[in-house]
Design an enzyme around this catalytic site. Structure first.
Site, PDB file in Angstrom:
ATOM      1  N   GLU A 157       0.692  -1.282   0.008  1.00 28.96           N
ATOM      2  CA  GLU A 157      -0.049  -0.113  -0.148  1.00 28.96           C
ATOM      3  C   GLU A 157       0.856   1.319  -0.010  1.00 28.96           C
ATOM      4  O   GLU A 157       0.702   2.128   1.059  1.00 28.96           O
ATOM      5  CB  GLU A 157      -0.866  -0.118   1.163  1.00 28.96           C
ATOM      6  CG  GLU A 157      -1.937  -1.194   1.271  1.00 28.96           C
ATOM      7  CD  GLU A 157      -2.681  -1.278   2.662  1.00 28.96           C
ATOM      8  OE1 GLU A 157      -3.775  -1.967   2.697  1.00 28.96           O
ATOM      9  OE2 GLU A 157      -2.355  -0.451   3.559  1.00 28.96           O
ATOM     10  N   PRO A 158       1.610   1.121  -0.945  1.00 28.41           N
ATOM     11  CA  PRO A 158       2.310   2.665  -1.166  1.00 28.41           C
ATOM     12  C   PRO A 158       1.286   4.069  -1.265  1.00 28.41           C
ATOM     13  O   PRO A 158       0.399   3.927  -2.056  1.00 28.41           O
ATOM     14  CB  PRO A 158       3.305   2.389  -2.335  1.00 28.41           C
ATOM     15  CG  PRO A 158       2.620   1.558  -3.178  1.00 28.41           C
ATOM     16  CD  PRO A 158       1.867   0.638  -2.135  1.00 28.41           C
ATOM     17  N   GLY A 159       1.774   4.974  -0.875  1.00 22.38           N
ATOM     18  CA  GLY A 159       1.079   6.352  -0.953  1.00 22.38           C
ATOM     19  C   GLY A 159       2.008   7.379  -1.325  1.00 22.38           C
ATOM     20  O   GLY A 159       2.128   8.019  -2.452  1.00 22.38           O
ATOM     21  N   ARG A 160       2.741   7.968  -0.285  1.00 23.63           N
ATOM     22  CA  ARG A 160       3.595   9.046  -0.340  1.00 23.63           C
ATOM     23  C   ARG A 160       4.862   8.834  -1.463  1.00 23.63           C
ATOM     24  O   ARG A 160       4.918   9.605  -2.385  1.00 23.63           O
ATOM     25  CB  ARG A 160       4.165   9.278   0.910  1.00 23.63           C
ATOM     26  CG  ARG A 160       5.354  10.297   0.960  1.00 23.63           C
ATOM     27  CD  ARG A 160       6.214  10.418   2.280  1.00 23.63           C
ATOM     28  NE  ARG A 160       5.587  10.411   3.593  1.00 23.63           N
ATOM     29  CZ  ARG A 160       4.924  11.702   4.045  1.00 23.63           C
ATOM     30  NH1 ARG A 160       5.347  12.920   3.705  1.00 23.63           N
ATOM     31  NH2 ARG A 160       4.313  11.291   5.198  1.00 23.63           N
ATOM     32  N   TYR A 186       5.340  18.112  11.560  1.00 24.81           N
ATOM     33  CA  TYR A 186       6.476  17.251  11.922  1.00 24.81           C
ATOM     34  C   TYR A 186       7.725  17.906  11.521  1.00 24.81           C
ATOM     35  O   TYR A 186       8.679  17.020  11.311  1.00 24.81           O
ATOM     36  CB  TYR A 186       6.073  15.884  11.720  1.00 24.81           C
ATOM     37  CG  TYR A 186       5.731  15.359  10.498  1.00 24.81           C
ATOM     38  CD1 TYR A 186       4.400  15.142  10.395  1.00 24.81           C
ATOM     39  CD2 TYR A 186       6.645  15.275   9.412  1.00 24.81           C
ATOM     40  CE1 TYR A 186       4.061  14.870   8.756  1.00 24.81           C
ATOM     41  CE2 TYR A 186       6.208  14.799   8.222  1.00 24.81           C
ATOM     42  CZ  TYR A 186       5.077  14.616   7.891  1.00 24.81           C
ATOM     43  OH  TYR A 186       4.315  14.231   6.807  1.00 24.81           O
ATOM     44  N   CYS A 233      -0.984  33.603  10.344  1.00 23.36           N
ATOM     45  CA  CYS A 233      -0.758  34.379  12.057  1.00 23.36           C
ATOM     46  C   CYS A 233       0.032  33.103  12.828  1.00 23.36           C
ATOM     47  O   CYS A 233      -0.422  32.973  13.911  1.00 23.36           O
ATOM     48  CB  CYS A 233      -1.631  34.934  12.419  1.00 23.36           C
ATOM     49  SG  CYS A 233      -2.324  36.368  11.308  1.00 23.36           S
ATOM     50  N   GLU A 234       1.159  32.661  12.295  1.00 32.43           N
ATOM     51  CA  GLU A 234       1.816  31.651  13.347  1.00 32.43           C
ATOM     52  C   GLU A 234       3.336  31.780  12.867  1.00 32.43           C
ATOM     53  O   GLU A 234       3.569  31.738  11.561  1.00 32.43           O
ATOM     54  CB  GLU A 234       1.413  30.226  13.079  1.00 32.43           C
ATOM     55  CG  GLU A 234      -0.037  29.887  13.385  1.00 32.43           C
ATOM     56  CD  GLU A 234      -0.310  29.683  14.698  1.00 32.43           C
ATOM     57  OE1 GLU A 234       0.816  29.770  15.365  1.00 32.43           O
ATOM     58  OE2 GLU A 234      -1.480  30.017  14.960  1.00 32.43           O
TER      59      GLU A 234
END
Length: 420
Positions: free
Chosen positions: A278-281, A320, A345-346
């Site tokens: 199940e590869p995604g990225r 992350y 605004c961070e």
């Protein structure tokens, strides 16, 4: 080849005189002019080529197998349709993902339903759509399925293999204490209960140890953990292979990753079993590019280049700490080191710190590569940002598959009284 950063962009990316950086035969500056910014760009041919690599490698190593796209990485209806056209299965982990896959015409039998807290509504939709496999994450899944299924439903038990891969804490899922899967000592009880059910058929076991993993050894350890629970017809090894986001990243190639999995399967699992991955990225990340325009350049102790997007369309940095590279599309590669920041605004709204840009100026189009995974799906409306469109590029042409969000969309769910 061109500047080093071109290696991070989709395969076939070129730098052309007078056009600058081009993807799928389309100048990125032209995409920004036509569709405005921020905008997600997808190299369709590059994505299809990447899919073929996974399919060919897996079928060569283990003929009784299927590649299943982890759609949480890019749950766009056009992407679902492309996956179905190329013969991939699709895994979904929520009501919207399931509905999107069905909307795109994915056959229910080619769907795998995931989730550590599946709702009754999700299970009812999945069963009604004839989803091929439901992954059991907990005993409550069994209860809900037995209350919903009227015929017979194939399921897999997700095994928590107690393997901690070297990746970000937020995307590590195989270690002891993870919220995902059943601990090793509870797996036999789940197997016994499912086998006693008149409504559920235990097809096999599933495991998944996380995302953005740059070493094959943890995957081998996870396969090894599946042995000893008996022999099954299906084994799903999940995904997790990392993508190359920066110059310093060197993930295994798909063929190396799949080779390690199939070698481990030959060593530990039944030869006649069916394998799923199940590869995604690692499938979609490199095929995606995000475009922005420079709004402000501040020069002081540091050079701060602010663009018209940020954590509203790319949460991975704030979430992350994932690093991204960047370039001006008509002055590609090299330049002075700047902090590329967003408009939200961070203070944590930084797209990249210490990235090289050539003489950045207000109005420049900035391209960030390797944004095909997780950026679109985690987009948000912080500070009232309107979500960006998705544009597929192929053979020198563009097609908008998701339009830009409007203020009408933004307020469509508001039920309070209108002024006047």
């Amino acid at each position: 080849m061109g500047p080093e950063i071109v290696e991070l962009f989709p395969e076939g990316t070129t730098v052309e005189p007078g056009r600058g950086l081009t993807v799928g035969g389309v100048a990125l500056a032209e995409v920004a002019d036509v569709y405005a910014t921020p905008v997600y760009v997808v190299d369709e041919a590059g994505l299809r080529a990447r899919i073929r690599r996974y399919q060919q490698a897996l079928h060569a190593g283990w003929p009784n197998s299927q590649v299943v796209f982890a759609s949480k990485s890019f749950p766009c209806v056009a992407a679902y349709r492309l996956m179905a056209e190329t013969g991939l299965g699709v895994d979904v982990a929520g009501l919207g993902e399931l509905a999107g896959a069905l909307r795109a015409g994915v056959d229910g039998r080619n769907l795998v339903l995931h989730g550590n807290a599946k709702t009754t509504a999700e299970i009812e939709m999945a069963v009604g759509a004839g989803v091929g496999l439901v992954v059991i994450d907990n005993f409550d899944d069994i209860d809900r399925l037995e209350s919903t299924v009227t015929g017979r439903q194939d399921v897999l038990v997700r095994v928590l293999p107690e393997v901690r891969a070297d990746t970000y804490d937020a995307v590590a899922t195989g270690q002891k204490g993870s919220k995902f899967g059943l601990p090793l000592d509870q797996v036999p009880k789940a197997i016994k209960r499912i086998r006693a059910s008149s409504k559920l058929h235990l097809s096999g076991l599933h495991t998944h140890i996380g995302s953005q993993i740059l070493d094959v050894e943890p995957f081998v350890a996870a396969v090894r953990a599946l042995a000893g629970f008996g022999e099954f017809e299906t084994y799903d090894f999940g995904g997790g292979l990392g993508a190359r986001y920066t110059y310093d990243d060197h993930p295994p190639e798909p063929e190396e990753w799949i080779g390690a999995l199939t070698d481990a399967a030959r060593q530990y699992l039944p030869a006649e079993s069916r394998l799923l991955i199940e590869p995604g990225r690692s499938v979609v990340a490199r095929s995606g590019v995000s475009l922005y325009r420079v709004v402000s350049v501040k020069r002081g102790a540091r050079v701060i280049v602010a663009v018209d997007g940020g954590m509203g369309d790319n949460l991975e940095v704030a979430l992350y700490g994932q690093r991204f590279e960047a370039t001006v599309v008509d002055r590609v590669g090299g330049g002075e080191l700047v902090d590329l920041v967003g408009r939200h605004c961070e203070s944590g709204d930084r797209l990249s710190t210490g990235v090289a840009l050539q003489s950045p100026q207000v109005g420049d189009v900035i391209a960030i590569p390797v944004t095909g995974a997780y950026c679109y799906t985690m987009a948000n409306n912080y500070n009232g940002a309107l979500k960006a469109p998705v544009v597929f590029c192929a053979d020198g042409k563009t097609r908008e598959v998701v339009r830009r969000e409007t203020l009408a969309d933004f307020f469509a769910r508001d039920t309070s009284s209108r002024a006047g």
